[in-house]
Design a protein around this motif. Structure first.
Motif, mmCIF file in Angstrom:
data_model
loop_
_atom_site.group_PDB
_atom_site.id
_atom_site.type_symbol
_atom_site.label_atom_id
_atom_site.label_comp_id
_atom_site.label_asym_id
_atom_site.label_seq_id
_atom_site.Cartn_x
_atom_site.Cartn_y
_atom_site.Cartn_z
ATOM 1 N N GLY A 81 0.821 -1.198 0.000
ATOM 2 C CA GLY A 81 0.000 0.000 0.000
ATOM 3 C C GLY A 81 0.849 1.239 0.000
ATOM 4 O O GLY A 81 2.050 1.197 -0.266
ATOM 5 N N GLY A 82 0.204 2.346 0.317
ATOM 6 C CA GLY A 82 0.912 3.617 0.335
ATOM 7 C C GLY A 82 -0.055 4.777 0.420
ATOM 8 O O GLY A 82 -1.249 4.612 0.675
ATOM 9 N N CYS A 83 0.496 5.928 0.187
ATOM 10 C CA CYS A 83 -0.294 7.160 0.268
ATOM 11 C C CYS A 83 -1.103 7.370 -1.007
ATOM 12 O O CYS A 83 -0.928 6.660 -2.000
ATOM 13 N N ALA A 84 -1.953 8.381 -1.006
ATOM 14 C CA ALA A 84 -2.836 8.657 -2.142
ATOM 15 C C ALA A 84 -2.080 9.052 -3.405
ATOM 16 O O ALA A 84 -2.479 8.683 -4.508
ATOM 17 N N CYS A 85 -0.964 9.777 -3.264
ATOM 18 C CA CYS A 85 -0.245 10.241 -4.457
ATOM 19 C C CYS A 85 0.848 9.276 -4.910
ATOM 20 O O CYS A 85 1.424 9.457 -5.973
ATOM 21 N N GLY A 86 1.144 8.247 -4.113
ATOM 22 C CA GLY A 86 2.137 7.251 -4.501
ATOM 23 C C GLY A 86 3.573 7.560 -4.098
ATOM 24 O O GLY A 86 4.478 6.786 -4.391
ATOM 25 N N ALA A 87 3.804 8.669 -3.414
ATOM 26 C CA ALA A 87 5.165 9.042 -3.018
ATOM 27 C C ALA A 87 5.716 8.126 -1.924
ATOM 28 O O ALA A 87 6.926 7.958 -1.808
ATOM 29 N N ILE A 88 4.832 7.532 -1.122
ATOM 30 C CA ILE A 88 5.249 6.590 -0.077
ATOM 31 C C ILE A 88 4.573 5.261 -0.364
ATOM 32 O O ILE A 88 3.359 5.208 -0.606
ATOM 33 N N ARG A 89 5.372 4.195 -0.359
ATOM 34 C CA ARG A 89 4.873 2.842 -0.584
ATOM 35 C C ARG A 89 5.420 1.928 0.507
ATOM 36 O O ARG A 89 6.512 2.166 1.020
ATOM 37 N N GLU A 147 9.905 9.225 1.604
ATOM 38 C CA GLU A 147 10.174 9.956 2.842
ATOM 39 C C GLU A 147 8.881 10.488 3.446
ATOM 40 O O GLU A 147 8.192 11.299 2.828
ATOM 41 N N ALA A 148 8.584 10.014 4.632
ATOM 42 C CA ALA A 148 7.394 10.480 5.345
ATOM 43 C C ALA A 148 7.766 11.627 6.274
ATOM 44 O O ALA A 148 8.898 11.730 6.738
ATOM 45 N N LYS A 149 6.827 12.476 6.532
ATOM 46 C CA LYS A 149 6.927 13.460 7.611
ATOM 47 C C LYS A 149 6.340 12.803 8.843
ATOM 48 O O LYS A 149 5.475 11.931 8.737
ATOM 49 N N THR A 150 6.786 13.223 10.018
ATOM 50 C CA THR A 150 6.259 12.632 11.241
ATOM 51 C C THR A 150 5.821 13.715 12.219
ATOM 52 O O THR A 150 6.280 14.854 12.152
ATOM 53 N N TRP A 151 4.937 13.319 13.098
ATOM 54 C CA TRP A 151 4.592 14.142 14.255
ATOM 55 C C TRP A 151 4.347 13.206 15.412
ATOM 56 O O TRP A 151 3.987 12.053 15.237
ATOM 57 N N ARG A 152 4.609 13.692 16.595
ATOM 58 C CA ARG A 152 4.588 12.853 17.791
ATOM 59 C C ARG A 152 3.436 13.234 18.710
ATOM 60 O O ARG A 152 3.133 14.411 18.860
ATOM 61 N N VAL A 153 2.844 12.208 19.310
ATOM 62 C CA VAL A 153 1.727 12.375 20.225
ATOM 63 C C VAL A 153 2.020 11.519 21.455
ATOM 64 O O VAL A 153 2.509 10.396 21.317
ATOM 65 N N VAL A 204 0.004 7.109 6.827
ATOM 66 C CA VAL A 204 0.387 5.812 6.279
ATOM 67 C C VAL A 204 0.728 4.799 7.373
ATOM 68 O O VAL A 204 0.281 3.667 7.332
ATOM 69 N N TYR A 205 1.525 5.199 8.349
ATOM 70 C CA TYR A 205 1.896 4.264 9.412
ATOM 71 C C TYR A 205 2.254 5.012 10.675
ATOM 72 O O TYR A 205 2.370 6.235 10.681
ATOM 73 N N LEU A 206 2.414 4.262 11.768
ATOM 74 C CA LEU A 206 2.903 4.848 13.007
ATOM 75 C C LEU A 206 3.797 3.852 13.715
ATOM 76 O O LEU A 206 3.720 2.646 13.493
ATOM 77 N N THR A 207 4.668 4.387 14.539
ATOM 78 C CA THR A 207 5.587 3.589 15.341
ATOM 79 C C THR A 207 5.513 4.116 16.775
ATOM 80 O O THR A 207 4.870 5.130 17.045
ATOM 81 N N PHE A 208 6.200 3.420 17.674
ATOM 82 C CA PHE A 208 6.172 3.771 19.088
ATOM 83 C C PHE A 208 7.596 3.891 19.609
ATOM 84 O O PHE A 208 8.403 2.990 19.395
ATOM 85 N N CYS A 231 2.355 11.358 4.413
ATOM 86 C CA CYS A 231 2.979 11.868 3.195
ATOM 87 C C CYS A 231 3.016 13.384 3.229
ATOM 88 O O CYS A 231 1.985 14.027 3.431
ATOM 89 N N PRO A 232 4.192 13.989 3.008
ATOM 90 C CA PRO A 232 4.274 15.445 3.013
ATOM 91 C C PRO A 232 3.637 16.091 1.784
ATOM 92 O O PRO A 232 3.344 17.285 1.791
ATOM 93 N N THR A 233 3.374 15.314 0.752
ATOM 94 C CA THR A 233 2.767 15.853 -0.465
ATOM 95 C C THR A 233 1.247 15.833 -0.394
ATOM 96 O O THR A 233 0.597 16.857 -0.549
ATOM 97 N N CYS A 234 0.669 14.641 -0.120
ATOM 98 C CA CYS A 234 -0.796 14.529 -0.142
ATOM 99 C C CYS A 234 -1.424 14.483 1.251
ATOM 100 O O CYS A 234 -2.632 14.591 1.378
#
Length: 139
Positions: free
Chosen positions: A9-17, A60-66, A86-90, A79-82
């Motif tokens: 899978g990936g993002c809507a624009c295909g930049a991340i797979r 390359e994904a952008k990230t933010w932390r919660v 896409v995913y998350l980590t801990f 995705c920084p474009t669309c």
């Protein structure tokens, strides 16, 4: 013995797979407020894979932390474009990776087992009533 099906899978624009042939260990809907805001609807839907190393991510994904209720940090990748999540980590469990079900090429592969944070759910967000519900995260 047949090969396990791949999850791609990936993002809507295909930049991340992404791609993995491993199997998820947990599949869930989450109705917490963070998931509602991030998804723009009443919940998020996720597949958790046990080994980040078994999931190939291209782009390359952008990230933010919660900070989660547990006090542990969740790192959301989008995705920084669309803007597609896409995913998350801990931070406390770096070996895990959680994929957004809607980012799968075949979302029909998602097989939810539970609903977490049902305490935050909305009556208009109807989820399969046969799924086990937890008010918060199961312990």
């Amino acid at each position: 013995m047949s090969k396990a099906k791949d999850y791609t899978g990936g993002c809507a624009c295909g930049a991340i797979r992404f791609e993995t042939s491993s199997e998820p260990v947990f599949e869930s809907h989450c109705q917490c407020v963070h998931c509602q805001k991030r998804s723009g609807t009443g919940h998020g839907s996720y597949l958790t894979f046990p080994q980040r190393a078994d999931v190939t991510v291209i782009g390359e994904a952008k990230t933010w932390r919660v900070t989660a209720d547990s006090g542990n940090e969740k790192i959301h990748a989008f995705c920084p474009t669309c803007g597609t999540p896409v995913y998350l980590t801990f931070a406390a469990m770096p070996e895990l990776i959680v994929i957004h079900a809607a980012s799968l090429d075949d979302p029909g592969q998602f097989n939810p087992q539970v609903v977490t944070y049902s305490i935050c759910g909305h009556v208009w967000d109807t989820i399969d009533p046969s799924l086990q519900k937890f008010a918060r995260m199961p312990g």
